[in-house]
Design a protein around this motif. Sequence first.
Motif, PDB file in Angstrom:
ATOM      1  N   UNK A 218       0.894  -0.962   0.212  1.00 56.75           N
ATOM      2  CA  UNK A 218      -0.060   0.153   0.077  1.00 56.75           C
ATOM      3  C   UNK A 218       0.710   1.721   0.031  1.00 56.75           C
ATOM      4  N   UNK A 219       0.939   2.555  -0.985  1.00 51.27           N
ATOM      5  CA  UNK A 219       1.623   3.580  -1.357  1.00 51.27           C
ATOM      6  C   UNK A 219       1.299   4.574  -0.154  1.00 51.27           C
ATOM      7  N   UNK A 220       1.804   4.705   1.220  1.00 53.93           N
ATOM      8  CA  UNK A 220       1.682   5.429   2.213  1.00 53.93           C
ATOM      9  C   UNK A 220       2.377   6.394   2.118  1.00 53.93           C
ATOM     10  N   UNK A 221       1.660   7.579   0.892  1.00 58.41           N
ATOM     11  CA  UNK A 221       2.258   9.057   0.773  1.00 58.41           C
ATOM     12  C   UNK A 221       4.295   8.467   0.528  1.00 58.41           C
ATOM     13  N   UNK A 222       4.283   7.608  -0.244  1.00 58.18           N
ATOM     14  CA  UNK A 222       6.420   7.469  -0.680  1.00 58.18           C
ATOM     15  C   UNK A 222       6.474   6.322  -0.281  1.00 58.18           C
ATOM     16  N   UNK A 223       6.026   6.478   0.915  1.00 62.05           N
ATOM     17  CA  UNK A 223       6.765   4.910   2.121  1.00 62.05           C
ATOM     18  C   UNK A 223       5.771   3.582   2.416  1.00 62.05           C
ATOM     19  N   UNK A 224       6.153   2.626   0.899  1.00 64.16           N
ATOM     20  CA  UNK A 224       5.289   1.587   1.126  1.00 64.16           C
ATOM     21  C   UNK A 224       4.895   0.633   2.186  1.00 64.16           C
ATOM     22  N   UNK A 225       3.967   0.195   2.621  1.00 61.74           N
ATOM     23  CA  UNK A 225       3.329  -0.546   3.432  1.00 61.74           C
ATOM     24  C   UNK A 225       3.577  -2.070   2.645  1.00 61.74           C
ATOM     25  N   UNK A 226       4.387  -2.961   2.993  1.00 59.79           N
ATOM     26  CA  UNK A 226       4.006  -4.539   2.126  1.00 59.79           C
ATOM     27  C   UNK A 226       3.426  -5.344   3.593  1.00 59.79           C
ATOM     28  N   UNK A 227       2.866  -5.869   2.910  1.00 60.34           N
ATOM     29  CA  UNK A 227       1.786  -7.540   3.604  1.00 60.34           C
ATOM     30  C   UNK A 227       1.979  -8.663   3.146  1.00 60.34           C
ATOM     31  N   UNK A 228       1.414  -9.467   3.780  1.00 57.56           N
ATOM     32  CA  UNK A 228       1.151 -10.710   2.912  1.00 57.56           C
ATOM     33  C   UNK A 228      -0.878 -10.777   2.611  1.00 57.56           C
ATOM     34  N   UNK A 229      -1.173 -10.825   1.558  1.00 60.89           N
ATOM     35  CA  UNK A 229      -2.585 -11.602   1.588  1.00 60.89           C
ATOM     36  C   UNK A 229      -2.859 -12.568   1.217  1.00 60.89           C
TER      37      UNK A 229
END
Length: 299
Positions: free
Chosen positions: A87-98
């Motif tokens: 998820x693109x958090x204002x230029x600092x992406x949060x990565x996660x497992x779906x």
Amino acid sequence: MAGLDPQSKLLAGESWADFGLIDSGHGRKIERYGPYRFIRPEPQAMWAPRHGDWQADAEFVPGSDEDGGGRWRFDNPAPREGWELAWPNGGESVHFTSSCTPFRHLGFFPDMAPVWDWMGQQLAGRTDAATMNLFGYTGVGTLALSRYGPVTHVDASKKSVAQARENAALSGMTERPVRWIVDDAAKFAAREVRRGRRYDGIIMDPPKFGRGPGGEVWRLEEHLPALVADSRKLLDGDSRFLFLTVYAVRMSSLAIGGLLADAFADMPGIIEHGELAIREEGPGGRLLPTAIFARWRNG
């Protein structure tokens, strides 16, 4: 004193690279999660689908009663251990497992994206803001908040907290100041009050019904007022927000807005309430409602 704005608000989530609501209708919806497409039940999609032929990798087939249950039916293989999204958090992406969970979810709630954006706006410019995520699930919101300061992440599910820690590792955020707590959210908040703790912001996403790690029973209508009251005690005149979301209940956003207005009567700021929704992709995309919310913001 914090007044209640009677006008309902709308927070609408839009598509991004790794997620999109493709279509909805006749009590179902089809979404894309990275390279995969999934069909899930959606009672609020009362209209007709825009597209006639839904091609999906899997569909969740609900049980025969309204209390839940059901199973995934796979037409194409999807990794059972999950796959990575961002998820693109204002230029600092949060990565996660779906992943395809037994509860029909896919490891995160995409309609929360505008909530995470809103919280960031309240904390803009801060690097020392202490926040708490109650019922934090797999931690995407926690990691979004961690760019603004220390976060306390609380969930009764040991598996969810373990996944949240793995998501922190995927995001390269293991060194962020996050407390990962496996505990009953209501009991933990009450203990924080007794400890004299304070926070700059609190987000909570309580279920309709649940159990804590010690067998504690949670019923939303019965236990939410006390949790909101304790959360208010953890905030002060310098705090920035409290955000409450509620899913799958026969309740108005005005009702939970009134609950916050009662609890925050002695505080500055404003209470707002409304609906969360996700917009379908494409021209004239319809808004699919997903939850109700109420929030307090200071200033």
